[in-house]
Structures are given as structure tokens and as C-alpha cells.
Scaffold this motif. Structure first.
Motif, PDB file in Angstrom:
ATOM      1  N   LEU A 265      -6.878  97.404 137.252  1.00 43.54           N
ATOM      2  CA  LEU A 265      -7.876  98.377 137.703  1.00 43.54           C
ATOM      3  C   LEU A 265      -9.236  97.857 137.282  1.00 43.54           C
ATOM      4  CD1 LEU A 265      -8.354 101.205 139.015  1.00 43.54           C
ATOM      5  CD2 LEU A 265      -8.372 102.133 136.687  1.00 43.54           C
ATOM      6  N   ALA A 266     -10.124  97.634 138.253  1.00 46.56           N
ATOM      7  CA  ALA A 266     -11.440  97.050 137.986  1.00 46.56           C
ATOM      8  C   ALA A 266     -12.520  98.031 138.418  1.00 46.56           C
ATOM      9  CB  ALA A 266     -11.594  95.720 138.729  1.00 46.56           C
ATOM     10  N   LEU A 267     -12.629  99.127 137.702  1.00 49.12           N
ATOM     11  CA  LEU A 267     -13.530 100.211 138.072  1.00 49.12           C
ATOM     12  C   LEU A 267     -14.855 100.168 137.338  1.00 49.12           C
ATOM     13  CD1 LEU A 267     -14.167 102.968 139.401  1.00 49.12           C
ATOM     14  CD2 LEU A 267     -12.856 104.049 137.552  1.00 49.12           C
ATOM     15  N   GLU A 268     -14.853  99.832 136.044  1.00 52.15           N
ATOM     16  CA  GLU A 268     -15.996 100.131 135.186  1.00 52.15           C
ATOM     17  C   GLU A 268     -16.818  98.905 134.779  1.00 52.15           C
ATOM     18  OE1 GLU A 268     -14.536 103.440 132.238  1.00 52.15           O
ATOM     19  OE2 GLU A 268     -12.858 102.217 132.927  1.00 52.15           O
ATOM     20  N   ASP A 269     -18.112  99.144 134.707  1.00 49.98           N
ATOM     21  CA  ASP A 269     -19.039  98.195 134.092  1.00 49.98           C
ATOM     22  C   ASP A 269     -19.104  98.575 132.614  1.00 49.98           C
ATOM     23  OD1 ASP A 269     -21.105  96.600 133.275  1.00 49.98           O
ATOM     24  OD2 ASP A 269     -22.565  97.344 134.728  1.00 49.98           O
ATOM     25  N   THR A 270     -18.335  97.875 131.796  1.00 48.87           N
ATOM     26  CA  THR A 270     -18.136  98.304 130.407  1.00 48.87           C
ATOM     27  C   THR A 270     -19.243  97.848 129.457  1.00 48.87           C
ATOM     28  OG1 THR A 270     -16.795  96.337 129.916  1.00 48.87           O
ATOM     29  CG2 THR A 270     -15.633  98.300 130.733  1.00 48.87           C
ATOM     30  N   TYR A 271     -20.150  97.011 129.943  1.00 45.90           N
ATOM     31  CA  TYR A 271     -21.233  96.487 129.090  1.00 45.90           C
ATOM     32  C   TYR A 271     -22.411  96.188 130.010  1.00 45.90           C
ATOM     33  CZ  TYR A 271     -23.367  93.444 125.443  1.00 45.90           C
ATOM     34  OH  TYR A 271     -24.203  92.851 124.494  1.00 45.90           O
ATOM     35  N   HIS A 272     -23.029  97.248 130.516  1.00 47.77           N
ATOM     36  CA  HIS A 272     -23.996  97.049 131.587  1.00 47.77           C
ATOM     37  C   HIS A 272     -25.251  96.330 131.094  1.00 47.77           C
ATOM     38  CE1 HIS A 272     -26.784 100.338 130.549  1.00 47.77           C
ATOM     39  NE2 HIS A 272     -25.743 101.115 130.329  1.00 47.77           N
ATOM     40  N   SER A 273     -26.018  95.852 132.033  1.00 37.66           N
ATOM     41  CA  SER A 273     -27.064  94.868 131.746  1.00 37.66           C
ATOM     42  C   SER A 273     -28.122  95.368 130.771  1.00 37.66           C
ATOM     43  CB  SER A 273     -27.726  94.418 133.049  1.00 37.66           C
ATOM     44  OG  SER A 273     -28.247  95.529 133.757  1.00 37.66           O
ATOM     45  N   LYS A 309     -25.112  85.867 122.349  1.00 35.95           N
ATOM     46  CA  LYS A 309     -25.037  86.892 123.380  1.00 35.95           C
ATOM     47  C   LYS A 309     -23.605  86.977 123.896  1.00 35.95           C
ATOM     48  CE  LYS A 309     -28.256  88.610 125.100  1.00 35.95           C
ATOM     49  NZ  LYS A 309     -28.978  89.889 124.773  1.00 35.95           N
ATOM     50  N   VAL A 310     -23.222  88.155 124.308  1.00 34.77           N
ATOM     51  CA  VAL A 310     -21.918  88.349 124.941  1.00 34.77           C
ATOM     52  C   VAL A 310     -22.066  88.033 126.425  1.00 34.77           C
ATOM     53  CG1 VAL A 310     -20.086  89.983 125.485  1.00 34.77           C
ATOM     54  CG2 VAL A 310     -21.283  90.127 123.286  1.00 34.77           C
ATOM     55  N   ILE A 311     -21.281  87.074 126.914  1.00 37.63           N
ATOM     56  CA  ILE A 311     -21.377  86.679 128.322  1.00 37.63           C
ATOM     57  C   ILE A 311     -20.120  87.051 129.107  1.00 37.63           C
ATOM     58  CG2 ILE A 311     -23.043  84.831 127.939  1.00 37.63           C
ATOM     59  CD1 ILE A 311     -20.699  82.840 128.020  1.00 37.63           C
ATOM     60  N   LYS A 312     -19.132  87.643 128.455  1.00 41.01           N
ATOM     61  CA  LYS A 312     -17.896  87.991 129.156  1.00 41.01           C
ATOM     62  C   LYS A 312     -18.025  89.260 129.981  1.00 41.01           C
ATOM     63  CE  LYS A 312     -14.457  90.222 127.489  1.00 41.01           C
ATOM     64  NZ  LYS A 312     -13.337  90.876 126.763  1.00 41.01           N
ATOM     65  N   ALA A 313     -19.115  89.997 129.804  1.00 37.28           N
ATOM     66  CA  ALA A 313     -19.270  91.279 130.485  1.00 37.28           C
ATOM     67  C   ALA A 313     -20.727  91.484 130.855  1.00 37.28           C
ATOM     68  CB  ALA A 313     -18.791  92.414 129.585  1.00 37.28           C
ATOM     69  N   GLY A 314     -20.957  92.438 131.748  1.00 36.52           N
ATOM     70  CA  GLY A 314     -22.317  92.771 132.133  1.00 36.52           C
ATOM     71  C   GLY A 314     -22.690  92.337 133.536  1.00 36.52           C
ATOM     72  N   GLN A 316     -21.420  92.146 137.846  1.00 32.70           N
ATOM     73  CA  GLN A 316     -20.614  92.888 138.815  1.00 32.70           C
ATOM     74  C   GLN A 316     -19.173  92.390 138.867  1.00 32.70           C
ATOM     75  OE1 GLN A 316     -22.133  95.954 139.622  1.00 32.70           O
ATOM     76  NE2 GLN A 316     -21.358  95.552 141.672  1.00 32.70           N
ATOM     77  N   ALA A 317     -19.002  91.076 138.779  1.00 28.19           N
ATOM     78  CA  ALA A 317     -17.661  90.494 138.885  1.00 28.19           C
ATOM     79  C   ALA A 317     -16.807  90.779 137.653  1.00 28.19           C
ATOM     80  CB  ALA A 317     -17.756  88.987 139.112  1.00 28.19           C
ATOM     81  N   GLN A 318     -17.426  91.324 136.605  1.00 29.64           N
ATOM     82  CA  GLN A 318     -16.713  91.549 135.344  1.00 29.64           C
ATOM     83  C   GLN A 318     -16.335  93.016 135.140  1.00 29.64           C
ATOM     84  OE1 GLN A 318     -19.798  89.835 132.940  1.00 29.64           O
ATOM     85  NE2 GLN A 318     -18.945  87.772 133.047  1.00 29.64           N
ATOM     86  N   LYS A 319     -16.247  93.745 136.221  1.00 27.41           N
ATOM     87  CA  LYS A 319     -15.782  95.135 136.105  1.00 27.41           C
ATOM     88  C   LYS A 319     -14.317  95.145 135.681  1.00 27.41           C
ATOM     89  CE  LYS A 319     -18.910  97.372 139.410  1.00 27.41           C
ATOM     90  NZ  LYS A 319     -19.462  98.393 138.527  1.00 27.41           N
ATOM     91  N   VAL A 320     -13.998  95.992 134.728  1.00 25.54           N
ATOM     92  CA  VAL A 320     -12.634  96.020 134.207  1.00 25.54           C
ATOM     93  C   VAL A 320     -12.344  97.382 133.611  1.00 25.54           C
ATOM     94  CG1 VAL A 320     -13.352  95.100 131.955  1.00 25.54           C
ATOM     95  CG2 VAL A 320     -10.978  94.824 132.705  1.00 25.54           C
ATOM     96  N   SER A 321     -11.142  97.868 133.864  1.00 25.25           N
ATOM     97  CA  SER A 321     -10.668  99.099 133.235  1.00 25.25           C
ATOM     98  C   SER A 321      -9.293  98.908 132.612  1.00 25.25           C
ATOM     99  CB  SER A 321     -10.617 100.245 134.252  1.00 25.25           C
ATOM    100  OG  SER A 321     -11.906 100.541 134.747  1.00 25.25           O
ATOM    101  N   ILE A 322      -8.399  98.244 133.349  1.00 25.46           N
ATOM    102  CA  ILE A 322      -7.047  97.985 132.852  1.00 25.46           C
ATOM    103  C   ILE A 322      -6.634  96.593 133.314  1.00 25.46           C
ATOM    104  CG2 ILE A 322      -4.634  98.741 132.842  1.00 25.46           C
ATOM    105  CD1 ILE A 322      -5.598 101.514 133.754  1.00 25.46           C
ATOM    106  N   ARG A 323      -6.031  95.823 132.413  1.00 23.61           N
ATOM    107  CA  ARG A 323      -5.476  94.531 132.793  1.00 23.61           C
ATOM    108  C   ARG A 323      -4.192  94.267 132.015  1.00 23.61           C
ATOM    109  NH1 ARG A 323      -7.505  90.474 129.199  1.00 23.61           N
ATOM    110  NH2 ARG A 323      -9.272  91.157 127.921  1.00 23.61           N
ATOM    111  N   THR A 324      -3.452  93.259 132.436  1.00 24.78           N
ATOM    112  CA  THR A 324      -2.101  93.077 131.921  1.00 24.78           C
ATOM    113  C   THR A 324      -2.055  92.768 130.432  1.00 24.78           C
ATOM    114  OG1 THR A 324      -2.158  90.753 132.646  1.00 24.78           O
ATOM    115  CG2 THR A 324      -1.119  92.345 134.123  1.00 24.78           C
ATOM    116  N   ALA A 325      -3.069  92.126 129.878  1.00 26.56           N
ATOM    117  CA  ALA A 325      -3.070  91.832 128.443  1.00 26.56           C
ATOM    118  C   ALA A 325      -2.878  93.095 127.623  1.00 26.56           C
ATOM    119  CB  ALA A 325      -4.366  91.130 128.041  1.00 26.56           C
ATOM    120  N   GLU A 326      -3.424  94.204 128.094  1.00 28.61           N
ATOM    121  CA  GLU A 326      -3.268  95.469 127.375  1.00 28.61           C
ATOM    122  C   GLU A 326      -1.799  95.869 127.304  1.00 28.61           C
ATOM    123  OE1 GLU A 326      -4.722 100.156 127.504  1.00 28.61           O
ATOM    124  OE2 GLU A 326      -5.509  98.730 128.986  1.00 28.61           O
TER     125      GLU A 326
END
Length: 439
Positions: A265-273, A309-314, A316-326
Motif C-alpha cells: 500500500l503506497a498511500l502516504e507521504d511519510t516525510y514530506h518535503s 539528510k534523510v534521502i529515503k523519503a520525501g 512522490q515516488a517514495q509514498k509508502v504505508s505498508i510493505r512486505t518487510a513489515e
């Protein structure tokens, strides 16, 4: 609750995957009434696209970030970083409340009106299933922001949040107990199970709920409720739909990309700009990694002006809510909590071999094999800290696992969140309290 005035007039899809035509009719004047499957799908898109970006703000309360006092937006985040929740100055960004209920309003319209207006079809079932799933997701986030963490011995009396389940905009809602909220979350999940048709969603549409996303979310809910057997069962069901992990030994793809093989599920911008520009990775977060051997480290962080700086988020392509690692980490934790030490280790090792350099994996595996329950729980918790950095898990994990002492420093002055501090639970926003005397 304050009367909600919402003009249902036209829909814009901010996620860039689908476009929706304008609604066809205006009845009465100034208010557009959805009538077709396409209309209600547009309404659902509005509920998705308007989902709050609260996880960026909660990250500022954790041990993941340091704030940049020289940043342009420093003033609007400073008091959040200080855990100053009462008598905030007018510049401080408020945690969302009404935004949640706005999305829930659209969802309720789909469930109530769409259920009557739309003819029976596979598409209608999928849409209504998504509505129930997203409503459950919203209530889950709300109860984990504004109520005490779930505790089976006190949940029946712990004051939580209002449940908006109807389209009556005049109704003044009362906060329900935590148990009542969780019961409603499960009712919505169960209803979604009978309706959802899509096992998974294709890339670009994976901001929408699927069966995989629903069972993975259910596993998360059960984890928070400490219902370990149920968490394991839901995890197995979710993994039956999707189980791939990104192998960082052979791929440079961030595992949290919406295009990642891990994305559910890739819904949320968890660390917006804006938050990204006002913060750096904390020393505590950076020190949690084996910088030489953890393949996530160079993908997550980049040195800038002597800080990282954190570059893994922030983006558009980095939207995430749920992924298999969880799912693998839920498997590990739930098995361990059930004192099944031998069952807890394989899913953890599966994640490790995809995250660390191949040369050191045997050594880490040996360390895991030698761990007792206490040491393994500590390792799982640390691995969640590393794996889900700035994905919105940390504040909720701190609340449910160990409400530790955290020290934040601003311009040389220390601010302290004490162990088991009441500020691990947010107060209702001031505007919400003014508009609803029941809060």
C-alpha cells in the motif's frame, strides 16, 4: 463535532495514476451529487488523496530526527520537536484532526449513498471494500495518536476518539473508548474482506486497498493489540498474496518506493518535503546502523553541511504505508511474544540476508541463533528502527513497546520527554475542543 461543510464539486487525483471526469449533474445548485460508479470512484480518490500527512509530524517527536534551527520552516515545527502541545504559539503546525474526519466523510458517503445508488457489480464491491478499509485505517491512526496505547485491561474505559459512521453532519459526537474504536476497526476490516476483489494493486494504483493490503493492515492492528496468534494468521494470509523482498545486494531500489517489489500500500507521504528541509537524521538513528555493512545506510542517508539528510523519503515516488518487510518483522515479534523462539528467527534472517552485505550475513545469523528471548526482542525492535526509518512507524512503536526517555536539543537547550511521559499521547487539538465540548 463541528458541522462539516464539504462541497462535492470536482475531483483532482494528486497521486497521478488516474483522472476523473467532472460530475455530470448539479443538484441542487452549487452541490454536485455523485450518481455513477465513476463519480463514486472519484469520491474515493478524494478520500485517498486528502489523507493526512501526520507521520511527518510524529517523526519530529521521535529519536529519528534533529531539527535544523536555521531552516525556513523551523518556527512551525519547533514546538512539536519540543513536545510543547499545550498553549502552542500560532505559528506551530497542528496535528491533523479535521482532515481525518473529512476523508471519513467522503468514505461514509460512498458506503451509505453508493450502497443504495450503485447497481450490484464487481466494481461496486471493490470500491465499497476500499471505503471500509480506509475508514478502518483512519480510525486506527486516530486512536494511536489521540488515545493511550491499547491495553486489554483498560481499553474498555480508556477515552479515545469519536467514531463518525453516518452522514448526519449535525450530530455532535462523543469520544468512544479505545475498545469500541478497535471493535469498529475490525468490523470495517471484516466487511472489507467480503467485498474486496483485487488481490493486489498494480503499480500506480497501489495507493488503493487490496486483499494483500487489508490482511497486512489487520496484522498490524493485531500486533498493536498484542493478539499474537491473530497477528500471525493475518500475516500468513497477507504473505500469500505478496511476499517479495528487495535484495539490496543486487538492487539499488529503495524498498519503500511505490514501484518496489515490496510495496503493498503506497498511500502516504511519510516525510514530506517541508519537514525534510527542516531536519537532519539524528545521531541515535545513524548510530543504529552498521554503516560499513548495512546496505540501507547509503540508500537512506546523505551527508550535507556536516550533517546527514534523510534521502529515503520525501519524494512522490517514495509514498509508502505498508510493505512486505513489515510482515516478516511482525512474524518475528509475534512468534517471540508467544515464546516460540525457534519460529521467530527464520523471518528475521530472511530480512537480514536482503539488507546486509552477503559477507556478514552468516555472522549475523549466528548472533541471532545465540540470542535468548530478551536479546532477540531488542534486536527486532532495533531492526524496526532501522528498516522503517521515517516511514511513520517509530512514534507508534515507541508508544507500544517502550516509552523511553528522549532528549531533543534546540540551540544548546535540552528538552526532555520522560519515560512513560503523558505526552506520548497527543491532546485533542484546540480547535477540535472548541468545536466539540464533549472532547
Amino acid at each position: 463535532m463541528k458541522k462539516i461543510f464539504i462541497l462535492i464539486s470536482g475531483l483532482t487525483l494528486s497521486l497521478g495514476a488516474v483522472s476523473c471526469d467532472d460530475f455530470l449533474d448539479i443538484e441542487p445548485e452549487g452541490i454536485v451529487i455523485p450518481k455513477t460508479q465513476e463519480d463514486f470512484r472519484g469520491l474515493m480518490t478524494t478520500a485517498y488523496s486528502g489523507y493526512p500527512r501526520h507521520k511527518s509530524l510524529s517523526a519530529l517527536r521521535t529519536d529519528e530526527l534533529d531539527i535544523n534551527a536555521e531552516a525556513f520552516d523551523f518556527q512551525i515545527y519547533r514546538e512539536i520537536f519540543m513536545w510543547q502541545d499545550i498553549s502552542q504559539d500560532n505559528n506551530t503546525t497542528a496535528f491533523p484532526w479535521q482532515q481525518f474526519y473529512n476523508s471519513i466523510f467522503y468514505i461514509n458517503h460512498i458506503i451509505t449513498e453508493g450502497g443504495v445508488i450503485l447497481p450490484a457489480s464487481v466494481e461496486k464491491d471493490q470500491l465499497t471494500g476500499e471505503a471500509h478499509a480506509l475508514r478502518a485505517y483512519a480510525f486506527f491512526d486516530l486512536v494511536n495518536l489521540y488515545a493511550l496505547p491499547y491495553n486489554a485491561t483498560t481499553s474498555a474505559t480508556d477515552k479515545a476518539i469519536p467514531l463518525a459512521l453516518e452522514l448526519d453532519m449535525e450530530k455532535v459526537l462523543h469520544p468512544e473508548t479505545t475498545q469500541v474504536v478497535y471493535d469498529q476497526i475490525h468490523r470495517d476490516i471484516d466487511q472489507a474482506k467480503t467485498l474486496l476483489q483485487q488481490s493486489t494493486q498494480e503499480k500506480g494504483l497501489n495507493y488503493r486497498f487490496s486483499k494483500a493490503a487489508l490482511y497486512a493492515f489487520e496484522a498490524r492492528v493485531y500486533l498493536y493489540q498484542q493478539q499474537w496468534e491473530n497477528a500471525l494468521r493475518s500475516t500468513e494470509q497477507a504473505l500469500g498474496y505478496k511476499s517479495a523482498l528487495e535484495d539490496l545486494n543486487s538492487s539499488q531500489n529503495l524498498p519503500n518506493l511505490y514501484t518496489s517489489s515490496e510495496s503493498i500500500l503506497a498511500l502516504e507521504d511519510t516525510y514530506h518535503s517541508q519537514v525534510k528541509n527542516a531536519s537532519f537524521a539524528s545521531e541515535e538513528l545513524l548510530n543504529a546502523f552498521d554503516a560499513a555493512n548495512d546496505l540501507r545506510y547509503p540508500l537512506y542517508f546523505e551527508k550535507s553541511q556536516g550533517r546527514f539528510k534523510v534521502i529515503k523519503a520525501g519524494e512522490q515516488a517514495q509514498k509508502v504505508s505498508i510493505r512486505t518487510a513489515e510482515l516478516y518483522l511482525i512474524q518475528a515479534e509475534a512468534s517471540l511474544r508467544l515464546h516460540r523462539l525457534s519460529d521467530a528467527k527464520p523471518p528475521l534472517k530472511q530480512l537480514i540476508k536482503n539488507r546486509y552485505k552477503t559477507a556478514v550475513v552468516p555472522q549475523i545469523d549466528s548472533q541471532i541463533e545465540a540470542m535468548d528471548e530478551s536479546a532477540l526482542l531488542e534486536f527486532i525492535t532495533a531492526e524496526r528502527f532501522r528498516e522503517f526509518a521515517l516511514e511513520g512507524h517509530r512514534w507508534f512503536d515507541l508508544r507500544r513497546i517502550h516509552q523511553k526517555r528522549i532528549v531533543h536539543t534546540i540551540e544548546g537547550k535540552e528538552y526532555i520527554l520522560r519515560e512513560n511521559d503523558p505526552r506520548y499521547t497527543l491532546p485533542y487539538p484546540q480547535n477540535a475542543r472548541l468545536n466539540n465540548p464533549n472532547l
